[in-house]
Design a protein around this motif. Structure first.
Motif, PDB file in Angstrom:
ATOM      1  N   GLY A 179      -1.835 -17.850  73.645  1.00  0.00           N
ATOM      2  CA  GLY A 179      -1.565 -17.852  71.990  1.00  0.00           C
ATOM      3  C   GLY A 179      -2.264 -16.627  71.411  1.00  0.00           C
ATOM      4  O   GLY A 179      -2.750 -15.783  71.914  1.00  0.00           O
ATOM      5  N   ILE A 180      -2.210 -16.626  70.236  1.00  0.00           N
ATOM      6  CA  ILE A 180      -2.976 -15.801  69.377  1.00  0.00           C
ATOM      7  C   ILE A 180      -4.378 -16.210  69.322  1.00  0.00           C
ATOM      8  O   ILE A 180      -4.586 -17.244  68.612  1.00  0.00           O
ATOM      9  N   ILE A 181      -5.348 -15.381  69.791  1.00  0.00           N
ATOM     10  CA  ILE A 181      -6.769 -15.846  69.908  1.00  0.00           C
ATOM     11  C   ILE A 181      -7.709 -15.001  68.581  1.00  0.00           C
ATOM     12  O   ILE A 181      -7.280 -13.748  68.513  1.00  0.00           O
ATOM     13  N   ILE A 182      -8.099 -15.694  67.826  1.00  0.00           N
ATOM     14  CA  ILE A 182      -8.913 -15.188  66.688  1.00  0.00           C
ATOM     15  C   ILE A 182     -10.674 -15.044  67.231  1.00  0.00           C
ATOM     16  O   ILE A 182     -10.860 -16.412  67.021  1.00  0.00           O
ATOM     17  N   ALA A 183     -11.069 -14.097  67.459  1.00  0.00           N
ATOM     18  CA  ALA A 183     -12.542 -14.086  67.449  1.00  0.00           C
ATOM     19  C   ALA A 183     -13.238 -13.389  66.220  1.00  0.00           C
ATOM     20  O   ALA A 183     -12.972 -12.547  65.821  1.00  0.00           O
ATOM     21  N   TYR A 184     -14.119 -14.522  65.916  1.00  0.00           N
ATOM     22  CA  TYR A 184     -14.890 -14.216  64.553  1.00  0.00           C
ATOM     23  C   TYR A 184     -16.308 -14.661  64.703  1.00  0.00           C
ATOM     24  O   TYR A 184     -16.642 -15.411  65.519  1.00  0.00           O
ATOM     25  N   LYS A 185     -17.133 -14.075  63.731  1.00  0.00           N
ATOM     26  CA  LYS A 185     -18.471 -14.007  63.805  1.00  0.00           C
ATOM     27  C   LYS A 185     -18.908 -15.454  63.179  1.00  0.00           C
ATOM     28  O   LYS A 185     -18.427 -15.939  62.224  1.00  0.00           O
ATOM     29  N   SER A 186     -20.002 -15.936  64.025  1.00  0.00           N
ATOM     30  CA  SER A 186     -20.416 -17.391  63.556  1.00  0.00           C
ATOM     31  C   SER A 186     -21.222 -17.239  62.268  1.00  0.00           C
ATOM     32  O   SER A 186     -22.031 -16.130  62.422  1.00  0.00           O
ATOM     33  N   ARG A 187     -21.247 -18.308  61.398  1.00  0.00           N
ATOM     34  CA  ARG A 187     -22.346 -18.189  60.499  1.00  0.00           C
ATOM     35  C   ARG A 187     -23.750 -18.067  60.980  1.00  0.00           C
ATOM     36  O   ARG A 187     -24.887 -17.840  60.662  1.00  0.00           O
ATOM     37  N   LEU A 239       3.950 -13.401  70.448  1.00  0.00           N
ATOM     38  CA  LEU A 239       2.698 -13.080  70.339  1.00  0.00           C
ATOM     39  C   LEU A 239       2.489 -11.655  69.949  1.00  0.00           C
ATOM     40  O   LEU A 239       1.534 -11.593  69.215  1.00  0.00           O
ATOM     41  N   ILE A 240       2.952 -10.791  70.581  1.00  0.00           N
ATOM     42  CA  ILE A 240       2.858  -9.459  70.188  1.00  0.00           C
ATOM     43  C   ILE A 240       3.054  -9.304  69.132  1.00  0.00           C
ATOM     44  O   ILE A 240       2.383  -8.359  68.362  1.00  0.00           O
ATOM     45  N   TRP A 241       4.130  -9.485  68.575  1.00  0.00           N
ATOM     46  CA  TRP A 241       4.577  -9.144  67.426  1.00  0.00           C
ATOM     47  C   TRP A 241       3.548  -9.951  66.277  1.00  0.00           C
ATOM     48  O   TRP A 241       3.409  -8.958  65.291  1.00  0.00           O
ATOM     49  N   LEU A 242       3.057 -11.089  66.598  1.00  0.00           N
ATOM     50  CA  LEU A 242       2.255 -11.786  65.559  1.00  0.00           C
ATOM     51  C   LEU A 242       1.002 -10.876  65.521  1.00  0.00           C
ATOM     52  O   LEU A 242       0.168 -10.739  64.501  1.00  0.00           O
ATOM     53  N   GLN A 243       0.516 -10.545  66.732  1.00  0.00           N
ATOM     54  CA  GLN A 243      -0.901 -10.120  66.755  1.00  0.00           C
ATOM     55  C   GLN A 243      -0.685  -8.508  65.886  1.00  0.00           C
ATOM     56  O   GLN A 243      -1.632  -8.197  65.107  1.00  0.00           O
ATOM     57  N   ASP A 246     -15.337 -11.747  58.881  1.00  0.00           N
ATOM     58  CA  ASP A 246     -15.952 -12.139  60.010  1.00  0.00           C
ATOM     59  C   ASP A 246     -15.037 -11.573  61.180  1.00  0.00           C
ATOM     60  O   ASP A 246     -15.587 -11.919  62.176  1.00  0.00           O
ATOM     61  N   ILE A 247     -13.711 -11.539  60.949  1.00  0.00           N
ATOM     62  CA  ILE A 247     -12.774 -11.438  62.102  1.00  0.00           C
ATOM     63  C   ILE A 247     -13.238 -10.342  62.897  1.00  0.00           C
ATOM     64  O   ILE A 247     -13.276  -9.150  62.246  1.00  0.00           O
ATOM     65  N   GLN A 248     -13.587 -10.309  64.158  1.00  0.00           N
ATOM     66  CA  GLN A 248     -13.889  -9.421  65.124  1.00  0.00           C
ATOM     67  C   GLN A 248     -12.631  -8.610  65.884  1.00  0.00           C
ATOM     68  O   GLN A 248     -12.561  -7.499  66.308  1.00  0.00           O
ATOM     69  N   LYS A 249     -11.721  -9.588  66.273  1.00  0.00           N
ATOM     70  CA  LYS A 249     -10.675  -9.429  67.204  1.00  0.00           C
ATOM     71  C   LYS A 249      -9.648 -10.082  67.200  1.00  0.00           C
ATOM     72  O   LYS A 249      -9.723 -11.398  67.150  1.00  0.00           O
ATOM     73  N   VAL A 250      -8.367  -9.853  67.234  1.00  0.00           N
ATOM     74  CA  VAL A 250      -7.096 -10.634  67.422  1.00  0.00           C
ATOM     75  C   VAL A 250      -6.347 -10.361  68.755  1.00  0.00           C
ATOM     76  O   VAL A 250      -6.013  -9.022  68.685  1.00  0.00           O
ATOM     77  N   SER A 251      -6.339 -11.229  69.581  1.00  0.00           N
ATOM     78  CA  SER A 251      -5.713 -11.058  70.808  1.00  0.00           C
ATOM     79  C   SER A 251      -4.431 -11.675  71.044  1.00  0.00           C
ATOM     80  O   SER A 251      -4.441 -12.836  70.504  1.00  0.00           O
ATOM     81  N   ALA A 252      -3.404 -11.284  71.777  1.00  0.00           N
ATOM     82  CA  ALA A 252      -2.212 -11.947  72.131  1.00  0.00           C
ATOM     83  C   ALA A 252      -2.578 -12.227  73.636  1.00  0.00           C
ATOM     84  O   ALA A 252      -2.513 -11.432  74.533  1.00  0.00           O
ATOM     85  N   VAL A 253      -2.669 -13.593  74.118  1.00  0.00           N
ATOM     86  CA  VAL A 253      -2.864 -13.894  75.340  1.00  0.00           C
ATOM     87  C   VAL A 253      -1.630 -14.903  75.695  1.00  0.00           C
ATOM     88  O   VAL A 253      -1.388 -15.910  75.343  1.00  0.00           O
ATOM     89  N   ASN A 254      -0.957 -14.148  77.005  1.00  0.00           N
ATOM     90  CA  ASN A 254       0.331 -14.790  77.272  1.00  0.00           C
ATOM     91  C   ASN A 254      -0.207 -15.697  78.512  1.00  0.00           C
ATOM     92  O   ASN A 254      -0.906 -15.892  79.030  1.00  0.00           O
ATOM     93  N   GLU A 255       0.398 -17.012  78.556  1.00  0.00           N
ATOM     94  CA  GLU A 255       0.188 -17.802  79.476  1.00  0.00           C
ATOM     95  C   GLU A 255       0.074 -17.555  80.921  1.00  0.00           C
ATOM     96  O   GLU A 255      -0.585 -18.070  81.764  1.00  0.00           O
TER      97      GLU A 255
END
Length: 497
Positions: free
Chosen positions: A454-462, A483-487, A435-444
């Motif tokens: 942080g690392i933001i995971i956008a995923y589809k709700s049931r 953050l970029i490395w983990l993304q 269900d994961i749609q997007k992984v983003s690295a958002v700097n403060e």
């Protein structure tokens, strides 16, 4: 007159119109026989319709009836009705989801991992179509004809421009169809071949990566100029070169087949993310599992530096003594002898001349040694205010400041675990990996007031119909490089699933 609620062919009840062009209409309907949603394309006879339109409509129905591909909506029915006019209807399965055009209009940006996933899925469909005898050419690949389903699969829609013969061998010409910007020059001349669909695939990927339709991008010597428009700077040069080969104006310079293009795409892996030096983050990955361990910010910023200082303290004292020794050795022998003589002389003479003073010094020395053994106890009153201030800072910074984080992904689920410092309690949050749609690295520094960094995971709700997309994240106190490395690591791992 067609309207919502009408029943066509004694079977299909219209639910609402979902598409219209000058020639035909597209409706969402319910098949009353099995109570399933279907899509009905309706072509009226007469008016702006030309005989070529009817010929293409009938060809679409005929070819869809013969296809059996899970990523192409399944043919259901073909009929004609007379309702104030003669209408021809083509019925297909309904696939819930959004077209890539709709996702672009919603502001979604596509990175390399997502673009490669789409390219690979579409090439697998094209291999199936082009390998048929005779080959089936879609001739109108573009974001509006590609659907990202709720099952996280790509579907190829709208075979209204389909052709089931290649013109490369026979030299015959056919009806000129296609959309400007996605259509290669040979197709405008009525000479479509399998590589024509590959050009449209490349133009579609350019649209996804830049957010701009190819028709709105500049051209030079018939080549689309797009590299300076891409959203992400992390796209690998080999993937850019692969897309440019798809969109070569000269037919002979393109990949000759979907199989060749697919082989070139899968022949190399995305480059590994660049590791970060001196990071407290630990990452473990295998083809089946990805795990990330992040110590609390309290541990990273306070406890570990303090531990490193205390570990170095004996070395500092020894080094100071060694430095004194070096300076002593550097002195001349006469000065060294004088210092040693004065030291030993004082050690012998002072206890004789001042026995009371020597006894007092010995008592003071023993008291100091005993006092330092009780150091934590007599410093406690001084430390209590500092500990209270530290706890207040932790409370103001949030749970993640004093909580360690563990994140893991497998093929089915992902989970984020947070454990507060000194506690056995674990807080968990997660969802389904597909269900994961997007992984983003958002700097403060660039996060908006309504979004945590942080690392933001956008995923589809049931319950996507009610709640849409969900978001969760971790690592808000990590550096931008981390953050970029983990993304990149997460996206690369998800791409291989």
């Amino acid at each position: 007159m067609l309207e919502t609620g009408s029943v066509l062919n004694n079977r299909y009840q219209l639910q609402g119109q979902i598409g219209e062009n000058p020639v035909r209409q597209t409706w969402l309907a319910e098949d009353l026989q099995d109570e399933q949603l279907v899509v009905i394309k309706l072509l009226p006879f007469g008016g702006p319709m030309q005989w070529d339109d009817l010929k293409l409509f009938e060809r679409e129905a005929k070819i869809l009836r013969e296809l059996d591909c899970s990523q192409i909506p399944k043919y259901r029915d073909y009929f004609s009705i007379e309702r104030e006019a003669l209408w021809f209807g083509l019925v297909e399965d309904y696939i819930p989801g959004f077209s890539l055009k709709q996702l672009l209009e919603k502001g979604q940006q596509f990175n390399e991992a997502k673009a490669r996933q789409i390219a690979r899925s579409l090439l697998e469909i094209l291999v199936y179509l082009h390998d048929r005898q005779p080959p089936v050419l879609h001739r109108d690949l573009k974001p509006s004809n590609l659907l990202w389903g709720e099952d996280n699969s790509l579907y190829l829609l709208d075979f209204g421009a389909v052709q089931n013969r290649s013109t490369a061998a026979g030299g015959q010409t056919f009806t000129v169809v296609g959309t400007y910007g996605y259509t290669p020059i040979e197709q405008f001349g009525g000479q479509a071949v399998p590589a024509s669909d590959l050009y449209a695939l490349g133009a579609t990927l350019i649209h996804l990566l830049t957010g701009t339709a190819p028709s709105d991008l500049p051209q030079k010597e018939m080549r689309i100029q797009w590299r300076d428009r891409i959203h992400s700077s992390s796209i690998s040069p080999r993937f850019l070169q692969w897309i440019e080969r798809l969109t070569e104006p000269a037919l002979e310079k393109r990949f000759s087949s979907a199989k060749e293009a697919l082989l070139a795409l899968t022949a190399y892996k995305m480059p590994d993310a660049r590791p970060i030096a001196n990071t407290g983050v630990r990452l473990f990955k295998s083809p089946e599992r990805l795990e990330i361990q992040i110590p609390s910010e309290l541990e990273l910023s306070v406890l570990r530096p303090l531990g490193r200082f205390l570990a170095k303290l004996p070395k500092v004292i020894i080094q100071a003594i060694a430095n004194l020794g070096k300076h002593f050795i550097a002195l001349s022998p006469r000065v060294q002898a004088s210092i040693l003589g004065v030291t030993f002389g004082a050690a012998i003479i002072l206890p004789i001349l001042f026995p009371g003073l020597s006894l007092s010094l010995a008592r003071i020395g023993s008291d100091l040694i005993f006092a330092f053994t009780l150091l934590p106890f007599w410093l406690l009153p001084l430390l209590i205010p500092q500990l209270l201030i530290l706890l207040l800072v932790c409370a103001m910074k949030g749970k993640e400041y004093y909580s360690s984080t563990r994140v893991f992904f497998d093929k089915h689920n992902f989970e984020i675990e947070r454990q507060p410092f000194g506690s056995n309690r674990v807080y968990r949050l997660g969802g389904k990996t597909p269900d994961i749609q997007k992984v983003s690295a958002v700097n403060e520094s660039v996060a908006d007031p309504y979004s945590d960094p942080g690392i933001i995971i956008a995923y589809k709700s049931r319950l996507a119909v009610l709640f849409g997309m969900k978001k969760t994240g971790f690592g808000r106190y990590l550096s931008e490089a981390e953050l970029i490395w983990l993304q990149q690591e997460i996206e690369n791992w998800l791409e291989l699933q």
